[in-house]
Design a protein around this motif. Structure first.
Motif, PDB file in Angstrom:
ATOM      1  N   SER A  29       0.723  -1.283  -0.142  1.00  0.00           N
ATOM      2  CA  SER A  29       0.152   0.195   0.027  1.00  0.00           C
ATOM      3  C   SER A  29       0.822   1.202  -0.058  1.00  0.00           C
ATOM      4  N   LEU A  30       0.415   2.262  -0.508  1.00  0.00           N
ATOM      5  CA  LEU A  30       0.917   3.655  -0.275  1.00  0.00           C
ATOM      6  C   LEU A  30       1.782   3.927   1.071  1.00  0.00           C
ATOM      7  N   ALA A  31       0.747   3.896   2.112  1.00  0.00           N
ATOM      8  CA  ALA A  31       1.479   4.130   3.464  1.00  0.00           C
ATOM      9  C   ALA A  31       2.550   2.906   3.762  1.00  0.00           C
ATOM     10  N   ASP A  32       2.420   1.863   3.439  1.00  0.00           N
ATOM     11  CA  ASP A  32       3.753   0.828   3.632  1.00  0.00           C
ATOM     12  C   ASP A  32       4.854   1.401   2.692  1.00  0.00           C
ATOM     13  N   PHE A  33       4.595   1.843   1.395  1.00  0.00           N
ATOM     14  CA  PHE A  33       5.575   2.132   0.666  1.00  0.00           C
ATOM     15  C   PHE A  33       6.407   3.397   1.201  1.00  0.00           C
ATOM     16  N   ARG A  34       5.678   4.318   1.692  1.00  0.00           N
ATOM     17  CA  ARG A  34       6.270   5.384   2.119  1.00  0.00           C
ATOM     18  C   ARG A  34       7.060   5.086   3.487  1.00  0.00           C
ATOM     19  N   ARG A  35       6.615   4.367   4.448  1.00  0.00           N
ATOM     20  CA  ARG A  35       7.247   3.960   5.615  1.00  0.00           C
ATOM     21  C   ARG A  35       8.522   3.206   5.191  1.00  0.00           C
ATOM     22  N   LEU A  36       8.494   2.220   4.353  1.00  0.00           N
ATOM     23  CA  LEU A  36       9.807   1.538   3.610  1.00  0.00           C
ATOM     24  C   LEU A  36      10.817   2.453   3.102  1.00  0.00           C
ATOM     25  N   CYS A  37      10.271   3.540   2.336  1.00  0.00           N
ATOM     26  CA  CYS A  37      11.252   4.645   1.858  1.00  0.00           C
ATOM     27  C   CYS A  37      11.821   5.251   3.012  1.00  0.00           C
ATOM     28  N   ILE A  38      11.301   5.669   3.981  1.00  0.00           N
ATOM     29  CA  ILE A  38      11.859   6.326   4.996  1.00  0.00           C
ATOM     30  C   ILE A  38      12.874   5.531   5.775  1.00  0.00           C
ATOM     31  N   LEU A  39      12.576   4.289   6.029  1.00  0.00           N
ATOM     32  CA  LEU A  39      13.506   3.218   6.699  1.00  0.00           C
ATOM     33  C   LEU A  39      14.552   2.925   6.008  1.00  0.00           C
ATOM     34  N   LYS A  40      14.469   2.965   4.636  1.00  0.00           N
ATOM     35  CA  LYS A  40      15.694   2.646   3.658  1.00  0.00           C
ATOM     36  C   LYS A  40      16.226   3.990   3.358  1.00  0.00           C
ATOM     37  N   GLY A  41      15.753   5.232   3.650  1.00  0.00           N
ATOM     38  CA  GLY A  41      16.315   6.339   3.021  1.00  0.00           C
ATOM     39  C   GLY A  41      16.546   6.684   1.578  1.00  0.00           C
ATOM     40  N   ILE A  42      15.445   6.192   0.854  1.00  0.00           N
ATOM     41  CA  ILE A  42      15.139   6.223  -0.589  1.00  0.00           C
ATOM     42  C   ILE A  42      14.060   7.585  -0.848  1.00  0.00           C
ATOM     43  N   TYR A  43      14.515   8.560  -1.505  1.00  0.00           N
ATOM     44  CA  TYR A  43      13.811   9.696  -1.826  1.00  0.00           C
ATOM     45  C   TYR A  43      13.453   9.801  -3.121  1.00  0.00           C
ATOM     46  N   PRO A  44      12.374  10.558  -3.400  1.00  0.00           N
ATOM     47  CA  PRO A  44      12.027  10.995  -4.835  1.00  0.00           C
ATOM     48  C   PRO A  44      13.097  11.795  -5.288  1.00  0.00           C
ATOM     49  N   VAL A  45      13.174  11.646  -6.837  1.00  0.00           N
ATOM     50  CA  VAL A  45      14.015  12.531  -7.609  1.00  0.00           C
ATOM     51  C   VAL A  45      13.487  13.134  -8.470  1.00  0.00           C
ATOM     52  N   GLU A  46      14.092  14.364  -9.070  1.00  0.00           N
ATOM     53  CA  GLU A  46      13.668  15.061  -9.937  1.00  0.00           C
ATOM     54  C   GLU A  46      14.384  14.690 -11.478  1.00  0.00           C
ATOM     55  N   PRO A  47      13.844  14.008 -12.496  1.00  0.00           N
ATOM     56  CA  PRO A  47      14.437  13.630 -13.780  1.00  0.00           C
ATOM     57  C   PRO A  47      14.942  15.061 -14.507  1.00  0.00           C
ATOM     58  N   ARG A  48      16.039  14.860 -15.100  1.00  0.00           N
ATOM     59  CA  ARG A  48      16.398  15.927 -16.021  1.00  0.00           C
ATOM     60  C   ARG A  48      15.267  16.213 -17.013  1.00  0.00           C
ATOM     61  N   SER A  49      14.840  15.223 -17.697  1.00  0.00           N
ATOM     62  CA  SER A  49      13.808  15.452 -18.636  1.00  0.00           C
ATOM     63  C   SER A  49      12.548  14.852 -18.235  1.00  0.00           C
ATOM     64  N   GLN A  50      11.491  15.491 -17.846  1.00  0.00           N
ATOM     65  CA  GLN A  50      10.557  14.812 -17.055  1.00  0.00           C
ATOM     66  C   GLN A  50       9.470  14.236 -18.116  1.00  0.00           C
ATOM     67  N   LYS A  51       9.493  14.879 -19.285  1.00  0.00           N
ATOM     68  CA  LYS A  51       8.820  14.333 -20.401  1.00  0.00           C
ATOM     69  C   LYS A  51       9.263  12.897 -20.781  1.00  0.00           C
ATOM     70  N   LYS A  52      10.605  12.635 -21.066  1.00  0.00           N
ATOM     71  CA  LYS A  52      11.123  11.403 -21.360  1.00  0.00           C
ATOM     72  C   LYS A  52      11.105  10.550 -20.045  1.00  0.00           C
ATOM     73  N   ALA A  53      11.106  10.868 -18.989  1.00  0.00           N
ATOM     74  CA  ALA A  53      11.212   9.772 -17.838  1.00  0.00           C
ATOM     75  C   ALA A  53       9.794   9.348 -17.832  1.00  0.00           C
ATOM     76  N   ASN A  54       8.599  10.510 -18.259  1.00  0.00           N
ATOM     77  CA  ASN A  54       6.987   9.937 -18.054  1.00  0.00           C
ATOM     78  C   ASN A  54       6.720   9.217 -19.224  1.00  0.00           C
ATOM     79  N   ARG A  55       7.600   8.859 -20.351  1.00  0.00           N
ATOM     80  CA  ARG A  55       7.102   8.123 -21.246  1.00  0.00           C
ATOM     81  C   ARG A  55       5.955   9.053 -22.079  1.00  0.00           C
ATOM     82  N   GLY A  56       6.610  10.177 -22.399  1.00  0.00           N
ATOM     83  CA  GLY A  56       5.876  11.067 -23.330  1.00  0.00           C
ATOM     84  C   GLY A  56       4.889  12.212 -22.504  1.00  0.00           C
ATOM     85  N   SER A  57       4.650  11.775 -21.431  1.00  0.00           N
ATOM     86  CA  SER A  57       3.291  12.565 -20.826  1.00  0.00           C
ATOM     87  C   SER A  57       4.096  14.046 -20.085  1.00  0.00           C
TER      88      SER A  57
END
Length: 85
Positions: A29-57
């Protein structure tokens, strides 16, 4: 003629993954995913090209490194989260 290259098999679309794709892959679930990310130190990132990373969107989306999600996939903690449900 060379082989026809499939779309989204290399580059930004492979390096990054969206939060929803990560949730589906990890089957948590989203709550478990957020908890896991906090425990493991994984953060969201900003890609260089948002459009390429998001497959055209160009829709605003949260991205994580695909390697970070692979690391979470092999994590023993994830089994505990699934077992807890």
């Amino acid at each position: 003629m060379g082989k026809i290259k499939k779309k989204f098999t290399e580059g930004g679309s492979r390096t990054y993954t969206t939060r929803n794709r990560a949730l589906r892959k990890l089957q948590v679930s989203l709550a478990d995913f957020r908890r896991l990310c906090i425990l493991k130190g994984i953060y969201p990132v900003e890609p260089r090209s948002q459009k390429k990373a998001n497959r055209g969107s160009s829709k605003p989306t949260t991205f994580y490194y695909a390697k970070d999600i692979q690391l979470l996939l092999s994590e023993p903690l994830i089994a505990k989260f699934r077992e807890h449900k």
